[in-house]
Design a protein around this motif. Structure first.
Motif, mmCIF file in Angstrom:
data_model
loop_
_atom_site.group_PDB
_atom_site.id
_atom_site.type_symbol
_atom_site.label_atom_id
_atom_site.label_comp_id
_atom_site.label_asym_id
_atom_site.label_seq_id
_atom_site.Cartn_x
_atom_site.Cartn_y
_atom_site.Cartn_z
ATOM 1 N N ALA A 50 0.816 -1.223 0.000
ATOM 2 C CA ALA A 50 0.000 0.000 0.000
ATOM 3 C C ALA A 50 0.849 1.273 0.000
ATOM 4 O O ALA A 50 0.634 2.165 -0.842
ATOM 5 C CB ALA A 50 -0.977 -0.013 1.172
ATOM 6 N N PRO A 51 1.824 1.435 0.896
ATOM 7 C CA PRO A 51 2.610 2.680 0.859
ATOM 8 C C PRO A 51 3.489 2.795 -0.372
ATOM 9 O O PRO A 51 3.707 3.904 -0.884
ATOM 10 C CB PRO A 51 3.451 2.600 2.146
ATOM 11 C CG PRO A 51 3.478 1.155 2.519
ATOM 12 C CD PRO A 51 2.175 0.593 2.050
ATOM 13 N N ILE A 52 3.993 1.674 -0.883
ATOM 14 C CA ILE A 52 4.800 1.694 -2.105
ATOM 15 C C ILE A 52 3.946 2.137 -3.280
ATOM 16 O O ILE A 52 4.347 2.987 -4.094
ATOM 17 C CB ILE A 52 5.423 0.302 -2.363
ATOM 18 C CG1 ILE A 52 6.446 -0.023 -1.277
ATOM 19 C CG2 ILE A 52 6.055 0.223 -3.752
ATOM 20 C CD1 ILE A 52 7.016 -1.426 -1.351
ATOM 21 N N ARG A 53 2.738 1.591 -3.363
ATOM 22 C CA ARG A 53 1.837 1.971 -4.454
ATOM 23 C C ARG A 53 1.414 3.436 -4.351
ATOM 24 O O ARG A 53 1.291 4.127 -5.373
ATOM 25 C CB ARG A 53 0.604 1.065 -4.423
ATOM 26 C CG ARG A 53 0.900 -0.363 -4.860
ATOM 27 C CD ARG A 53 -0.221 -1.308 -4.491
ATOM 28 N NE ARG A 53 -0.038 -2.634 -5.096
ATOM 29 C CZ ARG A 53 -0.695 -3.720 -4.734
ATOM 30 N NH1 ARG A 53 -1.606 -3.644 -3.754
ATOM 31 N NH2 ARG A 53 -0.474 -4.870 -5.332
ATOM 32 N N ALA A 54 1.207 3.918 -3.138
ATOM 33 C CA ALA A 54 0.812 5.324 -2.960
ATOM 34 C C ALA A 54 1.931 6.252 -3.413
ATOM 35 O O ALA A 54 1.682 7.257 -4.094
ATOM 36 C CB ALA A 54 0.461 5.580 -1.497
ATOM 37 N N ARG A 55 3.182 5.919 -3.045
ATOM 38 C CA ARG A 55 4.308 6.746 -3.488
ATOM 39 C C ARG A 55 4.451 6.703 -5.006
ATOM 40 O O ARG A 55 4.709 7.723 -5.651
ATOM 41 C CB ARG A 55 5.601 6.271 -2.826
ATOM 42 C CG ARG A 55 5.724 6.637 -1.356
ATOM 43 C CD ARG A 55 7.138 6.435 -0.850
ATOM 44 N NE ARG A 55 7.565 5.044 -0.921
ATOM 45 C CZ ARG A 55 7.420 4.166 0.071
ATOM 46 N NH1 ARG A 55 6.814 4.539 1.195
ATOM 47 N NH2 ARG A 55 7.852 2.925 -0.053
ATOM 48 N N ARG A 56 4.261 5.517 -5.575
ATOM 49 C CA ARG A 56 4.400 5.389 -7.027
ATOM 50 C C ARG A 56 3.358 6.226 -7.755
ATOM 51 O O ARG A 56 3.668 6.895 -8.754
ATOM 52 C CB ARG A 56 4.265 3.912 -7.439
ATOM 53 C CG ARG A 56 4.737 3.635 -8.857
ATOM 54 C CD ARG A 56 4.499 2.174 -9.220
ATOM 55 N NE ARG A 56 5.209 1.792 -10.420
ATOM 56 C CZ ARG A 56 4.858 2.118 -11.667
ATOM 57 N NH1 ARG A 56 3.770 2.847 -11.850
ATOM 58 N NH2 ARG A 56 5.574 1.718 -12.700
ATOM 59 N N GLU A 57 2.140 6.176 -7.270
ATOM 60 C CA GLU A 57 1.064 6.952 -7.883
ATOM 61 C C GLU A 57 1.364 8.444 -7.802
ATOM 62 O O GLU A 57 1.100 9.203 -8.744
ATOM 63 C CB GLU A 57 -0.263 6.642 -7.195
ATOM 64 C CG GLU A 57 -1.459 7.371 -7.782
ATOM 65 C CD GLU A 57 -1.725 6.993 -9.238
ATOM 66 O OE1 GLU A 57 -2.291 7.835 -9.965
ATOM 67 O OE2 GLU A 57 -1.360 5.862 -9.650
ATOM 68 N N CYS A 58 1.928 8.857 -6.683
ATOM 69 C CA CYS A 58 2.273 10.271 -6.510
ATOM 70 C C CYS A 58 3.350 10.682 -7.514
ATOM 71 O O CYS A 58 3.228 11.714 -8.194
ATOM 72 C CB CYS A 58 2.749 10.503 -5.074
ATOM 73 S SG CYS A 58 3.137 12.235 -4.702
ATOM 74 N N TYR A 59 4.401 9.887 -7.614
ATOM 75 C CA TYR A 59 5.468 10.193 -8.575
ATOM 76 C C TYR A 59 4.959 10.153 -10.008
ATOM 77 O O TYR A 59 5.399 10.935 -10.861
ATOM 78 C CB TYR A 59 6.625 9.200 -8.425
ATOM 79 C CG TYR A 59 7.478 9.415 -7.201
ATOM 80 C CD1 TYR A 59 8.125 10.625 -6.974
ATOM 81 C CD2 TYR A 59 7.655 8.390 -6.268
ATOM 82 C CE1 TYR A 59 8.911 10.821 -5.844
ATOM 83 C CE2 TYR A 59 8.441 8.565 -5.138
ATOM 84 C CZ TYR A 59 9.069 9.783 -4.932
ATOM 85 O OH TYR A 59 9.851 9.975 -3.828
ATOM 86 N N ALA A 60 4.041 9.244 -10.294
ATOM 87 C CA ALA A 60 3.538 9.080 -11.660
ATOM 88 C C ALA A 60 2.777 10.312 -12.142
ATOM 89 O O ALA A 60 2.615 10.507 -13.360
ATOM 90 C CB ALA A 60 2.641 7.847 -11.745
ATOM 91 N N GLN A 61 2.296 11.136 -11.218
ATOM 92 C CA GLN A 61 1.591 12.349 -11.600
ATOM 93 C C GLN A 61 2.533 13.428 -12.108
ATOM 94 O O GLN A 61 2.079 14.453 -12.646
ATOM 95 C CB GLN A 61 0.792 12.884 -10.397
ATOM 96 C CG GLN A 61 -0.212 11.917 -9.811
ATOM 97 C CD GLN A 61 -1.192 11.399 -10.841
ATOM 98 O OE1 GLN A 61 -1.782 12.177 -11.589
ATOM 99 N NE2 GLN A 61 -1.365 10.079 -10.897
#
Length: 355
Positions: A309-320
């Motif tokens: 969950a935290p890895i995916r949240a960080r990835r989504e943030c960077y992907a923006q």
């Protein structure tokens, strides 16, 4: 495995344990080169096999360079046509798991002309017979989907030597199957020093930091691989993760035990839950007990989704912010390029080709 291979692996394991102690005492004496080919998004096998260790070594203070080997996928037309996307996805995965571009250098093959120029003099130091015997090259050729093997694939071990030696890395985290590749690098370094060094070695002979990560099987019971469609990507959604785990192979025995030798598929799922929970596999298996495969898969799904969950949240943030991703690559390419330029100047001087 031959007795020679077994002895080589045993020695590498012993030396790796010594190196871990040296790293803890003085991380500043080491420079690590590691990396991946941009063939798709990274998965749990990558994470527990290499990515987690990269972050650990970075956080200990080891200088870490992460190569995105874009030149090594030019033999795959499908990937080459979407190379920019594949490269950026790989950067996102590294940022999401904790690679810090302020402390580690993320760079690409194609941005470093000086690195690739090292390939020619290095190839002159290795025979065709030596390349033909390399077990990893033979495996790549055997599993290649190409009707003919390109020269690029054949020279892969020497290109990898250039990857490692351009920055004078003295430590390379590898799995057991990569030891023959690293031996090619050591051979190239030794022969270059002998031929051109004039008593002063230009290149270190890098050592292997052998991975102790346990093997995670894919959902079909074979080696977890991007190309086989049997892996859980770090960027998969919780629903995708649940679907993939529901389809994972188990066996007919209801009672859950951890026995990798006789129950590899069940044991791999137990191990995955244990890794995500920071628990012992046997303890996880005992807790599930007679719950059977359905209970095991529910446990694994919950553990994986909570862990990621935290890895995916960080990835989504960077992907923006794709500009940030490209900025990370530009900065990394500049730092790595400066190292490559300096090394190439030294190589030319040593070869009396500095004109």
């Amino acid at each position: 495995m031959s007795s020679t291979d077994a002895l080589g692996t045993s020695a590498a394991q012993e030396r790796s344990a010594e190196l871990e102690q040296l790293i803890r005492k003085d991380p500043g004496q080491f420079r690590i080169l590691t990396g991946d080919r941009p063939t798709g998004r990274l998965h749990l096998g990558h994470y527990f096999g290499t990515l987690q260790s990269r972050v650990r070594l970075q956080d200990l203070g080891v200088e870490t360079l992460v190569l995105i080997a874009d030149y090594q996928v030019l033999t795959d037309r499908d990937i080459a046509e979407n190379l920019t996307e594949h490269v950026e996805e790989l950067v996102l995965d590294h940022l999401a798991v904790g690679i810090d571009p302020e402390r580690s250098t993320i760079f690409t093959h194609s941005a470093l002309p000086a690195l690739n120029q090292l390939l020619l003099p290095f190839l002159s130091l290795v025979s065709v017979a030596e390349l033909s015997r390399n077990p990893t090259v033979k495996d790549e050729i055997a599993h290649s989907r190409q009707s003919a093997v390109s020269g690029l694939m054949f020279t892969y071990p020497v290109h990898q030597a250039a990857d490692i030696l351009f920055c004078k890395a003295n430590l390379v985290p590898v799995g057991q199957d990569q030891l023959p590749h690293l031996e090619v690098t050591r051979t190239v370094a030794r022969r270059f020093n002998d031929r051109y060094g004039n008593g002063t070695p230009l290149f270190p002979q890098p050592e292997a930091l052998l991975s102790t990560a346990p093997l995670l099987l894919g959902t079909d019971g074979t080696k977890m691989s991007k190309s086989r469609g049997n892996a859980i990507a770090l960027s998969a959604t919780p629903d995708e993760t649940a679907r993939l785990i529901r389809g994972a192979r188990t066996d007919a025995e209801r009672h859950i035990t951890y026995d990798p030798r006789t129950r590899p598929e069940v044991s791999s799922l137990v191990l995955l839950a244990a890794l995500c929970e920071g628990a012992e596999p046997n303890a996880v298996a005992q807790e599930i007990g007679d719950g059977g495969g359905a209970a095991l898969k529910r446990r694994v799904t919950e553990s994986v989704n909570e862990y990621l969950a935290p890895i995916r949240a960080r990835r989504e943030c960077y992907a923006q912010d794709r500009a940030l991703v490209r900025g990370v690559l530009r900065a990394g390419n500049e730092r790595a390029g400066a190292l490559a330029d300096a090394t190439l100047r030294e190589v030319r001087a040593a070869m009396n080709a500095d004109y």
